[in-house]
Design an enzyme around this catalytic site. Structure first.
Site, PDB file in Angstrom:
ATOM      1  N   ASP A 166     -24.272 -47.058  12.757  1.00 46.51           N
ATOM      2  CA  ASP A 166     -22.966 -47.981  12.576  1.00 46.51           C
ATOM      3  C   ASP A 166     -22.753 -48.352  13.228  1.00 46.51           C
ATOM      4  OD1 ASP A 166     -20.281 -48.551  12.054  1.00 46.51           O
ATOM      5  OD2 ASP A 166     -19.496 -46.413  13.192  1.00 46.51           O
ATOM      6  N   ASN A 418     -29.797 -38.449  15.754  1.00 43.18           N
ATOM      7  CA  ASN A 418     -28.857 -38.072  15.087  1.00 43.18           C
ATOM      8  C   ASN A 418     -28.304 -38.056  13.464  1.00 43.18           C
ATOM      9  OD1 ASN A 418     -25.650 -38.312  15.979  1.00 43.18           O
ATOM     10  ND2 ASN A 418     -25.850 -39.959  14.922  1.00 43.18           N
ATOM     11  N   GLU A 419     -27.377 -37.119  13.905  1.00 42.37           N
ATOM     12  CA  GLU A 419     -26.727 -36.554  12.053  1.00 42.37           C
ATOM     13  C   GLU A 419     -28.064 -37.336  11.303  1.00 42.37           C
ATOM     14  OE1 GLU A 419     -23.576 -39.073  11.951  1.00 42.37           O
ATOM     15  OE2 GLU A 419     -22.327 -37.694  12.540  1.00 42.37           O
ATOM     16  N   ASN A 474     -20.922 -33.222  15.255  1.00 44.09           N
ATOM     17  CA  ASN A 474     -20.188 -34.691  15.170  1.00 44.09           C
ATOM     18  C   ASN A 474     -19.421 -34.161  13.750  1.00 44.09           C
ATOM     19  OD1 ASN A 474     -21.888 -35.635  17.084  1.00 44.09           O
ATOM     20  ND2 ASN A 474     -23.082 -36.725  14.930  1.00 44.09           N
ATOM     21  N   TYR A 476     -15.194 -35.139  11.859  1.00 47.92           N
ATOM     22  CA  TYR A 476     -14.368 -36.144  11.432  1.00 47.92           C
ATOM     23  C   TYR A 476     -12.952 -35.590  10.898  1.00 47.92           C
ATOM     24  CZ  TYR A 476     -16.960 -39.602  14.513  1.00 47.92           C
ATOM     25  OH  TYR A 476     -17.703 -40.087  15.227  1.00 47.92           O
ATOM     26  N   TYR A 480     -11.808 -39.228   8.636  1.00 48.23           N
ATOM     27  CA  TYR A 480     -13.543 -39.031   7.437  1.00 48.23           C
ATOM     28  C   TYR A 480     -11.802 -38.565   6.029  1.00 48.23           C
ATOM     29  CZ  TYR A 480     -15.931 -42.761  10.220  1.00 48.23           C
ATOM     30  OH  TYR A 480     -16.287 -43.805  11.136  1.00 48.23           O
ATOM     31  N   GLU A 512     -19.259 -35.677  19.134  1.00 46.06           N
ATOM     32  CA  GLU A 512     -18.278 -36.415  18.218  1.00 46.06           C
ATOM     33  C   GLU A 512     -17.171 -35.797  17.760  1.00 46.06           C
ATOM     34  OE1 GLU A 512     -20.283 -40.001  15.865  1.00 46.06           O
ATOM     35  OE2 GLU A 512     -22.539 -39.658  16.899  1.00 46.06           O
ATOM     36  N   LYS A 576     -13.566 -46.872  17.860  1.00 43.39           N
ATOM     37  CA  LYS A 576     -12.752 -45.432  18.280  1.00 43.39           C
ATOM     38  C   LYS A 576     -12.825 -44.889  20.044  1.00 43.39           C
ATOM     39  CE  LYS A 576     -14.168 -43.253  13.417  1.00 43.39           C
ATOM     40  NZ  LYS A 576     -14.809 -44.019  13.103  1.00 43.39           N
TER      41      LYS A 576
HETATM   42  C1  BDP Z   1     -21.088 -40.545  12.826  1.00 38.83           C
HETATM   43  C2  BDP Z   1     -21.965 -41.906  13.678  1.00 38.83           C
HETATM   44  C3  BDP Z   1     -21.729 -42.654  14.686  1.00 38.83           C
HETATM   45  C4  BDP Z   1     -20.629 -43.308  13.988  1.00 38.83           C
HETATM   46  C5  BDP Z   1     -19.328 -42.692  13.805  1.00 38.83           C
HETATM   47  C6  BDP Z   1     -17.844 -43.130  12.946  1.00 38.83           C
HETATM   48  O1  BDP Z   1     -22.817 -40.790  14.352  1.00 38.83           O
HETATM   49  O2  BDP Z   1     -22.594 -43.388  15.186  1.00 38.83           O
HETATM   50  O3  BDP Z   1     -19.746 -44.549  14.752  1.00 38.83           O
HETATM   51  O4  BDP Z   1     -19.974 -41.493  12.883  1.00 38.83           O
HETATM   52  O5  BDP Z   1     -18.340 -43.476  11.766  1.00 38.83           O
HETATM   53  O6  BDP Z   1     -21.566 -40.975  11.710  1.00 38.83           O
HETATM   54  O7  BDP Z   1     -17.381 -43.988  13.959  1.00 38.83           O
END
Ligand code: BDP
Length: 607
Positions: A166, A418-419, A474, A476, A480, A512, A576
């Site tokens: 992203d 990462n992820e 990470n 959300y 999300y 994150e 963000k």
């Molecule tokens: C995660 C990623 C990051 C994205 C973030 C997002 O590690 O790079 O920018 O989510 O969706 O999946 O804001």
């Protein structure tokens, strides 16, 4: 000597010549540069600034989105005084794959866009006439590039990049290119490792040299007083009553390395060194034997017009903002940053989680969304080519990164991916094991290793957490998934999940969490995308972090808004940021400052 690792510096014995400026540039839509002999010079190049990424200079989409081969060229004159010295060209970063031609001859191939490489050109160098550097770059993404992705070919024959990550796939000569002139007898590498016993610090050192000469090391404190002196290519420096390098309270000794013989000095190199130790004990990360609570951000190197290009004024501004808000750390998401950032972090006492460009190891162009909705995704690590070529590239990149960053006091941990997809296939396990073992082998300081866990990588589902020294999450919930009116349920899910992580006994750090937020948009009651929703979300997360003993760090996504590929979930990029892309604070910044100013560095302390 093929590669000289040390950061270039001017000294009595060394010279650095910056080649920044306008270079000739050409897109190669038909990939015909090779047959047309561009290696001897680009026929009709336009002028473009170096360092910078090329995308945001142009007003035409076919240039902004350009995917494929493209070429850069410049010339310089050599000084006859260099005749008995080594002349190297150092690319601080060339994104993503580079072939370098010097005076028409191919002198290097380099894979990976975020780490430096050095080419010795003694054999090809000419005096009295111009020397020509031509670089062929390629920015196509695949399952073997770091970062990963793919591209598709449109009806008009143009290629469209589809990153599995992203952020905009900015490319080009994004960092400086310099000539480095060093003596034939010279210092080529230095490795340091620290330990302490009561008030005395011991730094084990190894110096690699070429040619003749003996090594002497002298150490000066910040008042320029000599505090230690030793000889030999390796040994131990002992500093009595040492000032340790502490988070936000840095102390840097100057280590001066001299290569000489019978009073004749061949080479001198000096390093600013923060003496500190790092280790994991139970669910704490200890710096100098004291638990540290990480406050800060995942960041990007991203600014308008320059794109991912080296931007020293923004680097400075970012540090000032991070200090203002009470942060003490950041992650170099999602690639190793410019070396000058680590130098400033050493000076300011910031803690860095140094991340490799291993992002997108999940076959999806909307990772967080797909993972949150449990979409069916083809397992990345099942592929044969991933287990062979990608792993080889990944390990090379790791070697280059540890080599480049090993002596920075600020670098206190490694993020190796990462992820990634750690639930799709058991084949992830040997891949991760190879990587984690290699990291431990390369890093004499044995800094803690981890990777950022995507939401699907839950404590009872992730196949690779056991290989980490600490857990990076990470998450959300509330964005999300379970966002808007479901926010309270989102918090409950977060709380439940953390109860499970608590039981693993490992330190857990948030790398994150955040919400897209349009500056200036507020509503009562809060709705997604408003400034007050960002505030409610962060306050909710922080309350939960404070409840769980295993949480020893909070790094918000993201420090600032940044550019991404266009699409239906992004409005001119990812929003963000706690700061805008221009580095102005969103409202949440003021509340965050209040929290972080209050949290002591050893918040949560020893168990
Ligand atoms: C995660 C990623 C990051 C994205 C973030 C997002 O590690 O790079 O920018 O989510 O969706 O999946 O804001």
């Amino acid at each position: 000597m093929a590669n000289k690792y040390l950061y270039p510096q001017n000294s009595a014995t060394r010279q650095v010549v910056d080649l920044s400026g306008m270079w000739k540039f050409a897109f190669d839509f038909e990939s015909e540069g090779d047959v047309k002999g561009y290696k001897n010079g680009i026929p009709d190049g336009i002028l473009l600034p170096v360092p910078a990424s090329f995308a945001d200079f142009f007003t035409e989409k076919l240039y902004k989105e350009y995917t494929g081969d493209f070429w850069y060229e410049t010339e310089f004159y050599a000084d006859i005084a260099w005749a008995d010295r080594d002349v190297d060209i150092r690319f601080y970063a060339a994104a993503h794959v580079a072939e370098v031609y010097f005076n028409g001859e191919k002198v290097a191939y380099h894979h990976g866009g975020f780490l430096p490489f050095t080419i010795n050109v003694n054999k090809q160098l000419k005096y009295g006439v111009p020397n020509r550097i031509v670089v062929k770059l390629n920015n196509e993404l695949s399952h073997t590039t770091l970062p990963c992705g793919e591209y598709k070919v449109l009806k008009n024959g143009r290629k469209l990049t589809a990153p599995y990550f992203d952020f905009f796939n900015y490319s080009g000569l994004i960092r400086p290119v310099k000539l480095v002139i060093t003596p034939k007898n010279s210092i080529v590498d230095i490795t340091l490792n620290h330990r302490t016993e009561s008030k005395t610090a011991y730094t084990d050192y190894t110096v690699e040299t070429v040619g003749a000469g003996n090594v002497n090391v002298e150490v000066y404190d910040e008042k320029h007083k000599k505090v230690a002196a030793v000889s030999g290519n390796n040994g131990t420096v002992e500093i009595k009553n040492a000032h340790l390098w502490q988070p936000l309270n840095a102390y840097l000794y100057t280590f001066e390395f001299t290569l000489s013989d019978n009073g004749v000095i061949y080479d001198k190199y000096s390093l600013e060194v923060g003496v500190r130790t790092v280790k994991v004990v139970g669910n704490r990360i200890l710096i100098n034997e004291t638990p540290v609570y990480f406050k800060g951000f995942g960041k990007h190197e991203d600014s308008a017009v320059c794109g991912r290009g080296y931007n020293l004024p923004f680097i400075k501004r970012d540090f000032e903002l991070m200090k203002w808000i009470g942060a003490n750390s950041f992650r170099t998401s999602h690639y190793p940053y410019s070396e000058e950032i680590y130098q400033l972090a050493d000076r300011e006492g910031f803690l860095i989680i140094d991340e490799l460009p291993a992002v997108g190891m999940l076959v999806s162009t909307r990772n967080a969304v797909d993972a949150a909705t449990a979409a069916k995704i083809k397992p990345f690590f099942e592929e044969e080519i991933v287990q062979t070529v990608t792993l080889k590239n990944h390990i090379n990149t790791l070697e280059e990164c540890v080599q480049r960053d090993k002596n920075h006091a600020s670098v206190v941990a490694w993020s190796l991916l990462n992820e990634p997809d750690t639930t799709g296939s058991e084949k992830a396990i040997p891949y991760f094991k190879a990587l984690f073992d290699k990291c431990a082998e390369l890093d004499v300081q044995k800094r803690p290793r981890s990777f950022a866990h995507i939401i699907a990588s839950q404590p009872d589902k992730c196949l690779c957490t056991h290989l980490t020294d600490f857990v990076m999450l990470n998450r959300y919930y509330g964005w999300y998934l379970l966002g808007g009116y479901e926010l309270e349920d989102g918090f409950a899910r977060l709380d439940e999940e953390l109860t499970k992580w608590d039981k693993t006994g490992k330190p857990v750090m948030f790398t994150e969490y955040g919400t897209d937020t349009l500056p200036g948009l507020t509503r009562l009651p809060a709705i997604q995308w408003t400034e007050n929703y960002q505030e409610e979300y962060l306050e909710g997360y922080h309350k939960i972090f404070d409840k769980h003993d295993c949480i020893m760090g909070e790094q918000i996504w993201n420090f600032a808004d940044f550019q991404t590929t266009e699409g239906i979930i992004r409005v001119d990029g990812n929003k963000k940021g706690i700061f805008t892309r221009e580095r102005n604070p969103k409202h949440v910044a003021f509340g965050l400052k209040k929290r972080w100013d209050k949290l002591p560095v050893n918040y949560k302390g020893n168990k």
